[in-house]
Design a protein around this motif. Sequence first.
Motif, PDB file in Angstrom:
ATOM      1  N   VAL A   1       0.834  -1.201   0.000  1.00 42.11           N
ATOM      2  CA  VAL A   1       0.000   0.000   0.000  1.00 42.11           C
ATOM      3  C   VAL A   1       0.871   1.255   0.000  1.00 42.11           C
ATOM      4  CG1 VAL A   1      -1.905  -1.145   1.205  1.00 42.11           C
ATOM      5  CG2 VAL A   1      -0.166   0.080   2.516  1.00 42.11           C
ATOM      6  N   GLY A   2       0.231   2.368  -0.320  1.00 39.51           N
ATOM      7  CA  GLY A   2       0.926   3.639  -0.339  1.00 39.51           C
ATOM      8  C   GLY A   2       0.321   4.636   0.625  1.00 39.51           C
ATOM      9  N   VAL A   3       1.160   5.532   1.133  1.00 47.35           N
ATOM     10  CA  VAL A   3       0.728   6.629   1.997  1.00 47.35           C
ATOM     11  C   VAL A   3       0.870   7.920   1.204  1.00 47.35           C
ATOM     12  CG1 VAL A   3       1.171   7.891   4.142  1.00 47.35           C
ATOM     13  CG2 VAL A   3       1.456   5.404   4.069  1.00 47.35           C
ATOM     14  N   LYS A   4      -0.190   8.731   1.203  1.00 48.98           N
ATOM     15  CA  LYS A   4      -0.263   9.912   0.363  1.00 48.98           C
ATOM     16  C   LYS A   4       0.014  11.199   1.162  1.00 48.98           C
ATOM     17  CE  LYS A   4      -4.561   8.783  -0.519  1.00 48.98           C
ATOM     18  NZ  LYS A   4      -4.612   7.511   0.180  1.00 48.98           N
ATOM     19  N   TRP A   5      -0.006  12.335   0.428  1.00 46.59           N
ATOM     20  CA  TRP A   5       0.096  13.659   1.061  1.00 46.59           C
ATOM     21  C   TRP A   5      -0.948  13.805   2.160  1.00 46.59           C
ATOM     22  CZ3 TRP A   5       2.482  18.147   1.933  1.00 46.59           C
ATOM     23  CH2 TRP A   5       1.720  19.282   2.246  1.00 46.59           C
ATOM     24  N   SER A   6      -2.189  13.491   1.838  1.00 45.18           N
ATOM     25  CA  SER A   6      -3.248  13.493   2.834  1.00 45.18           C
ATOM     26  C   SER A   6      -3.198  12.161   3.576  1.00 45.18           C
ATOM     27  CB  SER A   6      -4.611  13.681   2.150  1.00 45.18           C
ATOM     28  OG  SER A   6      -5.652  13.737   3.091  1.00 45.18           O
ATOM     29  N   ALA A   7      -2.807  12.218   4.853  1.00 43.83           N
ATOM     30  CA  ALA A   7      -2.639  10.980   5.624  1.00 43.83           C
ATOM     31  C   ALA A   7      -3.967  10.417   6.094  1.00 43.83           C
ATOM     32  CB  ALA A   7      -1.730  11.240   6.830  1.00 43.83           C
TER      33      ALA A   7
ATOM     34  N   GLY B   1      -8.633  16.491   8.717  1.00 46.52           N
ATOM     35  CA  GLY B   1      -7.623  15.636   8.116  1.00 46.52           C
ATOM     36  C   GLY B   1      -6.221  15.928   8.624  1.00 46.52           C
ATOM     37  N   THR B   2      -5.306  15.033   8.322  1.00 45.07           N
ATOM     38  CA  THR B   2      -3.895  15.211   8.681  1.00 45.07           C
ATOM     39  C   THR B   2      -3.039  15.099   7.424  1.00 45.07           C
ATOM     40  OG1 THR B   2      -3.657  12.841   9.169  1.00 45.07           O
ATOM     41  CG2 THR B   2      -4.178  14.304  11.019  1.00 45.07           C
ATOM     42  N   ILE B   3      -1.876  15.749   7.467  1.00 47.22           N
ATOM     43  CA  ILE B   3      -0.962  15.771   6.339  1.00 47.22           C
ATOM     44  C   ILE B   3       0.295  14.983   6.708  1.00 47.22           C
ATOM     45  CG2 ILE B   3       0.419  17.221   4.811  1.00 47.22           C
ATOM     46  CD1 ILE B   3      -2.635  17.476   4.483  1.00 47.22           C
ATOM     47  N   SER B   4       0.656  14.030   5.883  1.00 49.07           N
ATOM     48  CA  SER B   4       1.865  13.235   6.132  1.00 49.07           C
ATOM     49  C   SER B   4       3.093  14.136   6.162  1.00 49.07           C
ATOM     50  CB  SER B   4       2.052  12.183   5.025  1.00 49.07           C
ATOM     51  OG  SER B   4       0.987  11.280   4.976  1.00 49.07           O
TER      52      SER B   4
END
Length: 355
Positions: free
Chosen positions: A87-93, A113-116
């Motif tokens: 899986v991938g983790v994006k800008w928007s966590a 929301g949270t930001i990675s």
Amino acid sequence: MNRAIVYTNPGTIETEVIEKPIEEPAPGEVLLRLHYSGVCHTDYGICTNVFATLPPTPKGQIGGHEGVGEVIKLGPGTTSLKLGDLVGVKWSASACLSCGNCLEGGETTCPAGTISGFMTPGTFQQYCLAPANYVTPIPRSLDPAGAAALMCGGITVYTALKRAEVKHGQWVVVLGAGGGLGHLAIQYAVALGTRVVALDVGAKEEFCLGLGARAFVDFTKFAGEEDGGEQLAARVKELTGGAGAKVVLACSSSNKSYAQAVGLLGFRGTLVCIGVPEGGPEPIGGANAGDMITRELKIFALKSGNRADAKECLDIATAAGIKTRYELRPIDSLTQVFKDMEEGKINGRVVLDLR
């Protein structure tokens, strides 16, 4: 233990690798063993505090927002994923998925929301917690290191083209075409059937043309003249058969590139603001109401895409053979990566090897 890269002195490019305990996933979360993380220019900006519109980055922040790895532990009640999933983790966590913004597809602007990598731990670490309902499944047919950069760069440029409603045969101008965003923008634009004019420094001409751009313009040749913006616009108009660009993707963080962008547009052209300008906010040069009405222009901006955009982005990459051009570097090299970014030495993306 979890090896993580932290920003040791925000405002500078100083980073260091530390060891910290591996955390346990809460209900609805998964624990990921990250293998790769792309390094985005926005990571550099967050580390160096160059974005005047954002609060200062805290010391010890773990950056990064382009991660790919495997699910190694499920939190209580998690059933949507299984152990071993890539899986991938994006800008928007994360996003609440129920507010008005989320329901309109604006998950990257979710108030909850949270930001990675910004005020929450990002992907510059070997182990990462993530909401099971928000990570993006990665097709096994894709190179996982290259897919890491798609988690921000790919999703963003694809979503920009999608929202600009590009059509087959139209001219798309990519500003900062040889960079992490730009080199992917060329490929997605070509995959969608458009014709691309790439703008960057002259040293990146062969690189950009090799990705499928129809033409290349060295913008530095127009930088020294007072009417350089007009000359650049004339050159782009010439290359596009007199029409000008139907879409301009501003992938550069340069305020100068934004100042020239509107002049490159043709009738009913669209400017998409993607690269986050460094320093204080400045108006977009040439965007006066009279000219916009006369040419019926449109300007919009986006941070990145939502979950549906992410899936579509990966599907197109798989079908069209879109590949991230990247250099794989070790986990302890981030400060040097940022230095190379400052000096414009990077073609495409740098991906950190977290294995």
